[in-house]
Design a protein around this motif. Sequence first.
Motif, PDB file in Angstrom:
ATOM      1  N   ASN A   2      -0.033 -18.189 -35.611  1.00 41.65           N
ATOM      2  CA  ASN A   2      -0.877 -17.338 -34.792  1.00 41.65           C
ATOM      3  C   ASN A   2      -1.998 -16.709 -35.615  1.00 41.65           C
ATOM      4  O   ASN A   2      -2.046 -16.812 -36.836  1.00 41.65           O
ATOM      5  CB  ASN A   2      -0.050 -16.259 -34.084  1.00 41.65           C
ATOM      6  CG  ASN A   2       0.642 -15.322 -35.057  1.00 41.65           C
ATOM      7  OD1 ASN A   2       0.092 -14.974 -36.103  1.00 41.65           O
ATOM      8  ND2 ASN A   2       1.854 -14.903 -34.710  1.00 41.65           N
ATOM      9  N   ASN A  48       0.345  -1.638 -26.188  1.00 37.82           N
ATOM     10  CA  ASN A  48       0.752  -2.966 -25.726  1.00 37.82           C
ATOM     11  C   ASN A  48       0.486  -4.017 -26.803  1.00 37.82           C
ATOM     12  O   ASN A  48      -0.187  -3.765 -27.810  1.00 37.82           O
ATOM     13  CB  ASN A  48       0.050  -3.352 -24.411  1.00 37.82           C
ATOM     14  CG  ASN A  48      -1.465  -3.415 -24.561  1.00 37.82           C
ATOM     15  OD1 ASN A  48      -1.996  -3.931 -25.533  1.00 37.82           O
ATOM     16  ND2 ASN A  48      -2.171  -2.882 -23.575  1.00 37.82           N
ATOM     17  N   GLU A  49       0.978  -5.232 -26.559  1.00 36.95           N
ATOM     18  CA  GLU A  49       0.935  -6.291 -27.565  1.00 36.95           C
ATOM     19  C   GLU A  49      -0.495  -6.697 -27.917  1.00 36.95           C
ATOM     20  O   GLU A  49      -0.825  -6.905 -29.089  1.00 36.95           O
ATOM     21  CB  GLU A  49       1.716  -7.505 -27.046  1.00 36.95           C
ATOM     22  CG  GLU A  49       1.866  -8.609 -28.075  1.00 36.95           C
ATOM     23  CD  GLU A  49       2.756  -9.738 -27.596  1.00 36.95           C
ATOM     24  OE1 GLU A  49       2.668 -10.831 -28.170  1.00 36.95           O
ATOM     25  OE2 GLU A  49       3.517  -9.515 -26.624  1.00 36.95           O
ATOM     26  N   GLU A  50      -1.358  -6.802 -26.922  1.00 36.95           N
ATOM     27  CA  GLU A  50      -2.740  -7.239 -27.165  1.00 36.95           C
ATOM     28  C   GLU A  50      -3.499  -6.234 -28.035  1.00 36.95           C
ATOM     29  O   GLU A  50      -4.171  -6.608 -29.006  1.00 36.95           O
ATOM     30  CB  GLU A  50      -3.478  -7.440 -25.833  1.00 36.95           C
ATOM     31  CG  GLU A  50      -4.923  -7.903 -26.009  1.00 36.95           C
ATOM     32  CD  GLU A  50      -5.626  -8.105 -24.672  1.00 36.95           C
ATOM     33  OE1 GLU A  50      -6.853  -8.282 -24.685  1.00 36.95           O
ATOM     34  OE2 GLU A  50      -4.944  -8.084 -23.621  1.00 36.95           O
ATOM     35  N   ASP A  51      -3.398  -4.947 -27.703  1.00 39.79           N
ATOM     36  CA  ASP A  51      -4.102  -3.930 -28.482  1.00 39.79           C
ATOM     37  C   ASP A  51      -3.503  -3.805 -29.885  1.00 39.79           C
ATOM     38  O   ASP A  51      -4.222  -3.544 -30.853  1.00 39.79           O
ATOM     39  CB  ASP A  51      -4.031  -2.579 -27.761  1.00 39.79           C
ATOM     40  CG  ASP A  51      -4.877  -2.562 -26.487  1.00 39.79           C
ATOM     41  OD1 ASP A  51      -5.779  -3.423 -26.375  1.00 39.79           O
ATOM     42  OD2 ASP A  51      -4.634  -1.701 -25.620  1.00 39.79           O
ATOM     43  N   THR A  52      -2.182  -3.980 -29.998  1.00 45.71           N
ATOM     44  CA  THR A  52      -1.555  -3.951 -31.313  1.00 45.71           C
ATOM     45  C   THR A  52      -2.078  -5.078 -32.188  1.00 45.71           C
ATOM     46  O   THR A  52      -2.327  -4.895 -33.380  1.00 45.71           O
ATOM     47  CB  THR A  52      -0.025  -4.057 -31.178  1.00 45.71           C
ATOM     48  OG1 THR A  52       0.473  -2.937 -30.431  1.00 45.71           O
ATOM     49  CG2 THR A  52       0.641  -4.072 -32.552  1.00 45.71           C
ATOM     50  N   GLU A  53      -2.279  -6.251 -31.579  1.00 46.64           N
ATOM     51  CA  GLU A  53      -2.827  -7.381 -32.330  1.00 46.64           C
ATOM     52  C   GLU A  53      -4.214  -7.043 -32.882  1.00 46.64           C
ATOM     53  O   GLU A  53      -4.522  -7.334 -34.040  1.00 46.64           O
ATOM     54  CB  GLU A  53      -2.903  -8.618 -31.431  1.00 46.64           C
ATOM     55  CG  GLU A  53      -3.434  -9.861 -32.150  1.00 46.64           C
ATOM     56  CD  GLU A  53      -3.487 -11.071 -31.236  1.00 46.64           C
ATOM     57  OE1 GLU A  53      -2.588 -11.911 -31.308  1.00 46.64           O
ATOM     58  OE2 GLU A  53      -4.456 -11.168 -30.439  1.00 46.64           O
ATOM     59  N   ASN A  54      -5.071  -6.425 -32.052  1.00 47.41           N
ATOM     60  CA  ASN A  54      -6.407  -6.041 -32.518  1.00 47.41           C
ATOM     61  C   ASN A  54      -6.311  -5.051 -33.681  1.00 47.41           C
ATOM     62  O   ASN A  54      -7.055  -5.148 -34.666  1.00 47.41           O
ATOM     63  CB  ASN A  54      -7.210  -5.407 -31.375  1.00 47.41           C
ATOM     64  CG  ASN A  54      -7.662  -6.435 -30.346  1.00 47.41           C
ATOM     65  OD1 ASN A  54      -7.720  -7.626 -30.640  1.00 47.41           O
ATOM     66  ND2 ASN A  54      -7.975  -5.981 -29.156  1.00 47.41           N
ATOM     67  N   TYR A  90     -11.178 -17.195 -31.664  1.00 52.86           N
ATOM     68  CA  TYR A  90     -10.766 -15.906 -31.112  1.00 52.86           C
ATOM     69  C   TYR A  90     -11.888 -15.389 -30.217  1.00 52.86           C
ATOM     70  O   TYR A  90     -13.069 -15.502 -30.570  1.00 52.86           O
ATOM     71  CB  TYR A  90     -10.505 -14.921 -32.251  1.00 52.86           C
ATOM     72  CG  TYR A  90      -9.592 -13.777 -31.888  1.00 52.86           C
ATOM     73  CD1 TYR A  90      -8.245 -13.984 -31.609  1.00 52.86           C
ATOM     74  CD2 TYR A  90     -10.068 -12.470 -31.838  1.00 52.86           C
ATOM     75  CE1 TYR A  90      -7.402 -12.928 -31.309  1.00 52.86           C
ATOM     76  CE2 TYR A  90      -9.238 -11.405 -31.536  1.00 52.86           C
ATOM     77  CZ  TYR A  90      -7.898 -11.648 -31.264  1.00 52.86           C
ATOM     78  OH  TYR A  90      -7.069 -10.596 -30.949  1.00 52.86           O
ATOM     79  N   LYS A  94     -13.101  -9.567 -28.183  1.00 56.63           N
ATOM     80  CA  LYS A  94     -11.977  -8.987 -28.907  1.00 56.63           C
ATOM     81  C   LYS A  94     -12.291  -8.882 -30.403  1.00 56.63           C
ATOM     82  O   LYS A  94     -11.888  -7.919 -31.073  1.00 56.63           O
ATOM     83  CB  LYS A  94     -10.717  -9.825 -28.682  1.00 56.63           C
ATOM     84  CG  LYS A  94     -10.221  -9.790 -27.242  1.00 56.63           C
ATOM     85  CD  LYS A  94      -9.036 -10.713 -27.026  1.00 56.63           C
ATOM     86  CE  LYS A  94      -7.805 -10.238 -27.761  1.00 56.63           C
ATOM     87  NZ  LYS A  94      -6.633 -11.083 -27.468  1.00 56.63           N
TER      88      LYS A  94
END
Length: 399
Positions: A2, A48-54, A90, A94
Amino acid sequence: MNIVQKAENFVFGLFKDKLSPDYIYHNFNHTLRVVNNVRQIAEAEGVNEEDTENLVLAAWFHDAAYIDGPNNHEERSGTMAVDFLTANSYPLDKAKKVADLIKVTKLSTEPVTRDEMIMRDADCSHFSDDNYCDLSQLLREEWRITQGKVFTDLEWALINRNVLVHEHRFYTEYGKQKLQLLKEANIARLQNIISGLYAADSKKSINADKKQKKEKTKKEKESRPDRGIDTMFRVTLSNHTRLSDIADSKANILLSVNAIIISVSLSTLIPKLDSPSNAHLVMPTFVLIFFSVTSIIFAILSTRPKVTSGTFTRKDIEDRKVNLLFFGNFYKMPLQEYEWAVNEMMKDRDYLYGSMIKDLYYLGLVLNRKYKLLRITYSIFMFGLITSVIAFVYAFKMM
């Protein structure tokens, strides 16, 4: 793999190949601390998962531009992050969010959004670290080496207190409720240090001879680098050990996963291969087991220890050839011989520091070997899974 794993590998390689060794604070170890703090605060804040990834991507890249110096590195690090992320398909919107999160790590920038507050608190969470004083000494030494900034002990303590008391605050609820208490404990430590330094200064005689003052100043200047060097060795050794633990845990994950795959194959698939109706499954099963066994072999190689002879002679000590800080060089020696050798080493400052440098160097070589083998192992595992799935699909179509 990933995008977060790709970013980790990219930054690790970037710092390894291009970052000057003079940056003993702003390096991969600092970046790793910020990444871990981001994850911890984001989880506590319910992100949430998406914001944590950022946030994690921003943490990996927030000091990447230090390869070209510290000036305006936040802007340049954001640009590097956007270039890397877009090159790896990507989404551009984002990627720009990641760049904006990096920019907020500048102390003069006021965070507005929840994610910006998390990013700022994670970057400044070392203010609440139990080892804050040691970490600040690393920064002090880095500034001395890279920027020629030299501070007395009192000046440095006052600068640190001013930053913690007047220039910084935590923004997230996690930071206010947990990190702030630890930060206040560090402020108290700094205040004790400052009080002690003021007390020491007050004891100096007003009528002291100029020659005595010059000699004392010279001794202080000579002792400062030693404290910084000792701190550097201690923190760097701790970070080497932490990276080694990370590598071993990754190898253990692969060992466990592949052992499960082989176990399931042996108990479920292979007993059915005797049947003529299942002959088409022989080759896919063999491919799956082959790649799993290969992955296990490489994972074992990455964690297999190398033990040396464990002996030395008195001539080796006299010639300064033995590193007594590594157990593999003395574990077979009698206690009396080892005590004598260590006492000899402690008498010689150059021999002592030389042994510490060798210890760090060879630990680095071990880490390099571990991570190379781990990269090969993960590649084999990934390729093996893909090949096995293709083989099984092809086998079922050819029935």
